[in-house]
Each structure stands twice: as structure tokens, then as C-alpha cells.
Write a protein that holds these residues in place. Sequence first.
Motif, PDB file in Angstrom:
ATOM      1  N   ARG A 130      37.729  25.100  20.964  1.00 53.18           N
ATOM      2  CA  ARG A 130      36.800  26.199  21.219  1.00 53.18           C
ATOM      3  C   ARG A 130      35.978  26.506  19.977  1.00 53.18           C
ATOM      4  O   ARG A 130      36.519  26.639  18.885  1.00 53.18           O
ATOM      5  CB  ARG A 130      37.552  27.452  21.661  1.00 53.18           C
ATOM      6  N   HIS A 147      33.639  24.688  24.675  1.00 53.85           N
ATOM      7  CA  HIS A 147      35.056  24.546  24.994  1.00 53.85           C
ATOM      8  C   HIS A 147      35.338  23.111  25.404  1.00 53.85           C
ATOM      9  O   HIS A 147      34.575  22.515  26.174  1.00 53.85           O
ATOM     10  CB  HIS A 147      35.461  25.455  26.162  1.00 53.85           C
ATOM     11  N   HIS A 191      27.628  34.596  28.874  1.00 48.02           N
ATOM     12  CA  HIS A 191      28.436  33.415  29.174  1.00 48.02           C
ATOM     13  C   HIS A 191      29.661  33.715  30.032  1.00 48.02           C
ATOM     14  O   HIS A 191      30.227  32.796  30.638  1.00 48.02           O
ATOM     15  CB  HIS A 191      28.875  32.737  27.870  1.00 48.02           C
ATOM     16  N   HIS A 192      30.067  34.973  30.122  1.00 46.95           N
ATOM     17  CA  HIS A 192      31.250  35.301  30.917  1.00 46.95           C
ATOM     18  C   HIS A 192      31.050  35.051  32.409  1.00 46.95           C
ATOM     19  O   HIS A 192      32.029  35.000  33.166  1.00 46.95           O
ATOM     20  CB  HIS A 192      31.662  36.754  30.668  1.00 46.95           C
ATOM     21  N   ASP A 238      33.396  32.349  33.399  1.00 48.73           N
ATOM     22  CA  ASP A 238      34.806  32.418  33.024  1.00 48.73           C
ATOM     23  C   ASP A 238      35.739  31.914  34.115  1.00 48.73           C
ATOM     24  O   ASP A 238      36.757  31.278  33.827  1.00 48.73           O
ATOM     25  CB  ASP A 238      35.191  33.859  32.665  1.00 48.73           C
ATOM     26  N   ARG A 241      34.813  27.559  34.509  1.00 45.94           N
ATOM     27  CA  ARG A 241      34.438  26.556  33.509  1.00 45.94           C
ATOM     28  C   ARG A 241      35.566  25.584  33.212  1.00 45.94           C
ATOM     29  O   ARG A 241      35.328  24.400  32.925  1.00 45.94           O
ATOM     30  CB  ARG A 241      33.920  27.214  32.228  1.00 45.94           C
ATOM     31  N   THR A 244      32.954  39.038  36.758  1.00 39.71           N
ATOM     32  CA  THR A 244      32.185  38.727  35.554  1.00 39.71           C
ATOM     33  C   THR A 244      30.756  38.301  35.872  1.00 39.71           C
ATOM     34  O   THR A 244      30.055  37.784  35.000  1.00 39.71           O
ATOM     35  CB  THR A 244      32.867  37.597  34.759  1.00 39.71           C
TER      36      THR A 244
END
Length: 278
Positions: free
Chosen positions: A7, A25, A41-42, A45, A48, A175
Motif C-alpha cells: 500500500r 494497493h 477514493h473510498h 473500498d 477494489r 462509501t
Amino acid sequence: MTDHAQRLNASTHAPDGTVLAYQRHGFGRPLVLLPGQANNHHWWDGVRADFHATHATLTMDYRGTGASGKPTGNYSTQLFADDVIAVLDALEIEQADVYGTSMGGRVAQWLAARHPHRVRRLVLGCTSPGGPHAQERDGSVRRALAQADPAASRQALLDLMYSPAWLAEHPGPYTTLGDPGMPPHARRGHLVASNEHDAWDALPRITAPTLVLHGEQDRLTPAANAPLLADRIPRARMHLFPTARHAYFQECRAEAGSLVSSFLAAPPDRPFPPDAHG
């Protein structure tokens, strides 16, 4: 294998000096994941990790969101695409797979049309070509989202994103409902960028194999936009999820993730998985 190696949370700068935060990641071929309007970017979640068997996922916070800068001035989907290129350049990534959903799909259209050598394969989800050729959401959707009561507006957005059955089984947290830390000027900028998007004339210039995905019950970005994109982009294919609304990638996670992974893994002489249809 250390967690630091798996990460990376870092930042770079756009040509105009705006800070651009990004997150990488995993290992493997880079897969750029682009979120929807007024989201950071969440947004990704929940799904991904589904791609980490083969790809290193790369997300970013759009300008105006998350840990990125929040400048005033004009925002546009073309500017967001330029910001993605700045992140790829900072990481010395010459070519990546790109998966954009909602406004992220609009940004991805410009990436693939203006920088064809940087995009190996393209997935466009729950998105639209924009402009006069697009199928717009109806007035009732706009009114529901514009309610003065924040709780009512949030519930309206939830109903547009997910089916009642899925919501009953998944009580949250969610999210995909926007970045609560966005300043008002950035939220307006994102709205204008999404509303003013029009890539119709650029779509035929996309050379990357393209897969168009959409939930058939999507009213936020009507599903009629999917065949418009698939017909306009050379050699594109389309797949619809019959029971899904806007967030098909979560509601139909297993099917959508498998379909995207198969598409990205297909050899050059067979660019589309057998279950993608047009």
C-alpha cells in the motif's frame, strides 16, 4: 512482503500546482479506478480487493475531494483526466487499464480518447457520453436530489444507488454517497464538470478494447446511455445487470468483478470475455 510494499498513499502535483493524493494497493498490472462525482477514493473500498489477484489498483482523490487540493476555478472532466495523467507520470506508469464509473466513466472517456497509448483496456460503468446525445435523468430524480432536507436527499440518493432488497441486507456504512469534507465551491465544481461533459465527438477516437457496464434499473444515469456508448466506441461491447441500479458494481459485485477481471485478462486476439454481449 511488507504492508508498505502493498500500500502506498502519496501525492503529486498537477501542472497548475494542485496537490493530487493517490493510493496504490497490491502488485501487478496497474488498474486505475475512477470514482463518481463529488466522491474520493473510498468509493471503491467495497470492491477494489477483487482485482488484486492480477492488478495493482490505483485510486486518487479528485481535486476538491479527500486529501487533494481544493482550488477555486473551473473544474471539468477533461481537467480531471489531465490530473490522472499527472499521477501516472509521477508513478512512471506508461500504460494502465482504466475502470471508471459514473463521472469517473466520463473522465475515463477523455483519458482513452486523448491519450490512447496510456490506456490498455477500458471499462465504462454507469456513465454517459454527455451533451445533447445523452439520455438525461428525469425531472423527478433531480427534484428528489435537490430536497432541502439533507436526510431526505440522502435517502433519495440511496434509493437511486441501490435496490431496496440490497439495502435491507447491507445497512451500511456506504462509501458512495459523496465526500462529506468537500467545500461548497468544490461540490459545485464537480456538478458543473459532470453536467457539462460532452465527449460524443471524441468517442470514435478510442482505440482501447472497451467494455460498457450498466444497471438496467439505473435512473441516476439512465441505462439508455450504455448502448449509446457501445455503438459510438469502435469495437466496444456492453453488458447490463437486469436488477441493479447505479451502484451495480457493489450490488452485483461477484458477477461484475468476474466480468471485469475476465475482460482485463483476455488475450489480445480475444479482447472480450464470452459473456459480454452487445
